[in-house]
Design a protein around this motif. Structure first.
Motif, PDB file in Angstrom:
ATOM      1  N   PRO A  26       0.847  -1.202   0.000  1.00 38.40           N
ATOM      2  CA  PRO A  26       0.000   0.000   0.000  1.00 38.40           C
ATOM      3  C   PRO A  26       0.881   1.250   0.000  1.00 38.40           C
ATOM      4  O   PRO A  26       1.823   1.355   0.793  1.00 38.40           O
ATOM      5  CB  PRO A  26      -0.798  -0.106   1.297  1.00 38.40           C
ATOM      6  CG  PRO A  26      -0.729  -1.556   1.678  1.00 38.40           C
ATOM      7  CD  PRO A  26       0.610  -2.033   1.189  1.00 38.40           C
ATOM      8  N   VAL A  27       0.578   2.176  -0.900  1.00 39.20           N
ATOM      9  CA  VAL A  27       1.390   3.393  -1.051  1.00 39.20           C
ATOM     10  C   VAL A  27       0.538   4.625  -0.781  1.00 39.20           C
ATOM     11  O   VAL A  27      -0.537   4.778  -1.363  1.00 39.20           O
ATOM     12  CB  VAL A  27       1.998   3.482  -2.475  1.00 39.20           C
ATOM     13  CG1 VAL A  27       2.737   4.807  -2.672  1.00 39.20           C
ATOM     14  CG2 VAL A  27       2.935   2.307  -2.748  1.00 39.20           C
ATOM     15  N   LYS A 100      -2.742  -0.436   9.327  1.00 39.04           N
ATOM     16  CA  LYS A 100      -1.819  -0.499  10.464  1.00 39.04           C
ATOM     17  C   LYS A 100      -1.109  -1.840  10.647  1.00 39.04           C
ATOM     18  O   LYS A 100      -0.084  -1.898  11.299  1.00 39.04           O
ATOM     19  CB  LYS A 100      -2.525  -0.085  11.743  1.00 39.04           C
ATOM     20  CG  LYS A 100      -3.712  -0.915  12.129  1.00 39.04           C
ATOM     21  CD  LYS A 100      -4.376  -0.315  13.341  1.00 39.04           C
ATOM     22  CE  LYS A 100      -5.706  -0.987  13.564  1.00 39.04           C
ATOM     23  NZ  LYS A 100      -6.618  -0.143  14.279  1.00 39.04           N
ATOM     24  N   GLU A 101      -1.607  -2.902  10.051  1.00 36.95           N
ATOM     25  CA  GLU A 101      -0.964  -4.204  10.212  1.00 36.95           C
ATOM     26  C   GLU A 101      -0.019  -4.553   9.060  1.00 36.95           C
ATOM     27  O   GLU A 101       0.553  -5.626   9.030  1.00 36.95           O
ATOM     28  CB  GLU A 101      -2.034  -5.309  10.326  1.00 36.95           C
ATOM     29  CG  GLU A 101      -2.982  -5.138  11.503  1.00 36.95           C
ATOM     30  CD  GLU A 101      -2.269  -5.110  12.842  1.00 36.95           C
ATOM     31  OE1 GLU A 101      -1.333  -5.902  13.045  1.00 36.95           O
ATOM     32  OE2 GLU A 101      -2.646  -4.273  13.689  1.00 36.95           O
ATOM     33  N   GLU A 102       0.138  -3.650   8.114  1.00 44.64           N
ATOM     34  CA  GLU A 102       0.872  -3.967   6.897  1.00 44.64           C
ATOM     35  C   GLU A 102       2.194  -3.220   6.778  1.00 44.64           C
ATOM     36  O   GLU A 102       2.411  -2.225   7.450  1.00 44.64           O
ATOM     37  CB  GLU A 102       0.011  -3.592   5.673  1.00 44.64           C
ATOM     38  CG  GLU A 102      -1.325  -4.298   5.621  1.00 44.64           C
ATOM     39  CD  GLU A 102      -2.195  -3.753   4.510  1.00 44.64           C
ATOM     40  OE1 GLU A 102      -1.869  -4.017   3.340  1.00 44.64           O
ATOM     41  OE2 GLU A 102      -3.178  -3.056   4.805  1.00 44.64           O
ATOM     42  N   LEU A 103       3.036  -3.712   5.893  1.00 44.41           N
ATOM     43  CA  LEU A 103       4.193  -2.953   5.449  1.00 44.41           C
ATOM     44  C   LEU A 103       3.640  -1.930   4.466  1.00 44.41           C
ATOM     45  O   LEU A 103       2.956  -2.305   3.519  1.00 44.41           O
ATOM     46  CB  LEU A 103       5.204  -3.879   4.757  1.00 44.41           C
ATOM     47  CG  LEU A 103       6.534  -3.264   4.339  1.00 44.41           C
ATOM     48  CD1 LEU A 103       7.602  -4.337   4.283  1.00 44.41           C
ATOM     49  CD2 LEU A 103       6.465  -2.553   3.018  1.00 44.41           C
ATOM     50  N   VAL A 104       3.869  -0.656   4.728  1.00 52.35           N
ATOM     51  CA  VAL A 104       3.342   0.410   3.866  1.00 52.35           C
ATOM     52  C   VAL A 104       4.472   1.328   3.419  1.00 52.35           C
ATOM     53  O   VAL A 104       5.526   1.410   4.068  1.00 52.35           O
ATOM     54  CB  VAL A 104       2.242   1.241   4.563  1.00 52.35           C
ATOM     55  CG1 VAL A 104       1.034   0.387   4.900  1.00 52.35           C
ATOM     56  CG2 VAL A 104       2.781   1.943   5.796  1.00 52.35           C
ATOM     57  N   LEU A 105       4.217   2.036   2.332  1.00 50.61           N
ATOM     58  CA  LEU A 105       5.187   2.981   1.791  1.00 50.61           C
ATOM     59  C   LEU A 105       4.576   4.372   1.781  1.00 50.61           C
ATOM     60  O   LEU A 105       3.473   4.563   1.275  1.00 50.61           O
ATOM     61  CB  LEU A 105       5.565   2.575   0.356  1.00 50.61           C
ATOM     62  CG  LEU A 105       6.684   3.400  -0.263  1.00 50.61           C
ATOM     63  CD1 LEU A 105       8.037   2.815   0.125  1.00 50.61           C
ATOM     64  CD2 LEU A 105       6.552   3.396  -1.777  1.00 50.61           C
ATOM     65  N   LYS A 192      10.472  -7.716   8.902  1.00 54.63           N
ATOM     66  CA  LYS A 192       9.134  -7.622   9.488  1.00 54.63           C
ATOM     67  C   LYS A 192       8.720  -8.952  10.108  1.00 54.63           C
ATOM     68  O   LYS A 192       8.095  -8.991  11.146  1.00 54.63           O
ATOM     69  CB  LYS A 192       8.138  -7.193   8.406  1.00 54.63           C
ATOM     70  CG  LYS A 192       6.744  -6.888   8.929  1.00 54.63           C
ATOM     71  CD  LYS A 192       5.869  -6.355   7.812  1.00 54.63           C
ATOM     72  CE  LYS A 192       4.465  -6.050   8.299  1.00 54.63           C
ATOM     73  NZ  LYS A 192       3.670  -7.223   8.540  1.00 54.63           N
ATOM     74  N   ASP A 193       9.095 -10.050   9.441  1.00 55.49           N
ATOM     75  CA  ASP A 193       8.703 -11.384   9.916  1.00 55.49           C
ATOM     76  C   ASP A 193       9.616 -11.894  11.033  1.00 55.49           C
ATOM     77  O   ASP A 193       9.298 -12.860  11.708  1.00 55.49           O
ATOM     78  CB  ASP A 193       8.696 -12.379   8.746  1.00 55.49           C
ATOM     79  CG  ASP A 193       7.641 -12.020   7.716  1.00 55.49           C
ATOM     80  OD1 ASP A 193       6.677 -11.317   8.065  1.00 55.49           O
ATOM     81  OD2 ASP A 193       7.788 -12.433   6.554  1.00 55.49           O
TER      82      ASP A 193
END
Length: 194
Positions: A26-27, A100-105, A192-193
Motif C-alpha cells: 500500500p502506497v 496499520k498491520e501492513e508494510l506500507v510505503l 518484518k517477519d
C-alpha cells in the motif's frame, strides 16, 4: 512497518513508488494527497481561498495561481504550508490507520526537509545522476531552468539523502530499479517477519 520513500525532483520517485505498489505494498503519495485537497470540494479549497482568493479557479485550488503568488510574495509559501501541512498529515494518518498491520510505503518528496524521517521505520532514497535529473525535469515542459534550480535549492542535496537512507534505488534504468525494489522488499519483509 512504515517505509519512507523520497528523492529530489526528477529522480524517478513516482515510478519507483509504482514498483512497490506492483508488489502489493500500500502506497500513500503526498503529492496525490495534495491534489485531492486542492480539487473541487477538497479540504484545502476554503482555507486557501480565504487566505488567497485569487488561488481558487472554478472551485478548486490552482497550482499555477499558487506558484504566481509565491513568486510575488516569499511569505505566501509559509502561509500556504501552515494551511496545507496539517491537512496532509490528517490524510496520511487516515491511511496509516487503515493499513496499520501492513508494510506500507509513504511517498514523501520532502521527507527529510519536513522531519518526516522521524516518523518512518526505514528510508528508501531514489537517485539518479544530476545530468539525468535535469533532463528529466526540463523535458516535462512544466518549468523553466530557473524554477528547477529554485526547487532544487530548497531540497536536501542528493548526496546527503543517500547518506541518510537505509536503501538507495538508482533509477538509471527501469529494469535495474525493479531489481533493487524487489531486493529491498525481500529484506524488509524478512525484517518484518523476524
Amino acid at each position: 512497518m512504515i517505509v519512507g520513500l523520497t528523492g529530489s525532483i526528477g529522480m524517478g520517485k513516482s515510478t519507483t513508488a509504482g514498483m512497490f505498489a506492483a508488489h502489493g505494498v500500500p502506497v500513500w503519495d503526498a503529492d496525490a494527497a495534495v491534489h485531492r485537497l486542492y480539487a473541487k470540494g477538497g479540504a484545502a479549497v476554503v482555507p486557501l481561498g480565504d487566505a488567497f482568493p485569487s488561488a481558487i479557479v472554478d472551485g478548486a485550488v490552482s497550482r499555477t495561481q499558487l506558484k504566481a503568488l509565491i513568486s510575488d510574495d516569499p511569505d505566501a509559501l509559509r502561509v500556504i504550508e501552515t494551511i496545507v501541512h496539517p491537512l496532509v498529515a490528517a490524510d496520511r494518518a487516515a491511511f496509516l490507520t487503515a493499513h496499520k498491520e501492513e508494510l506500507v510505503l509513504l511517498d514523501i518528496p520532502l521527507l527529510f526537509e519536513t522531519g518526516g524521517d522521524a516518523r518512518v521505520d526505514k528510508i528508501v532514497v531514489v537517485s539518479a545522476p544530476p545530468d539525468v535529473q535535469r533532463v528529466r525535469v526540463l523535458d516535462r515542459g512544466t518549468m523553466t531552468e530557473a524554477q528547477f534550480d529554485t526547487i532544487l535549492a530548497k531540497q536536501l542535496p542528493d548526496a546527503e539523502k543517500r547518506d541518510r537512507a537505509d536503501y538507495v534505488v538508482e533509477t538509471t534504468s527501469i529494469e535495474a530499479a525493479e531489481r533493487q525494489v524487489a531486493a529491498i522488499l525481500d529484506d524488509l519483509r524478512g525484517q518484518k517477519d523476524a
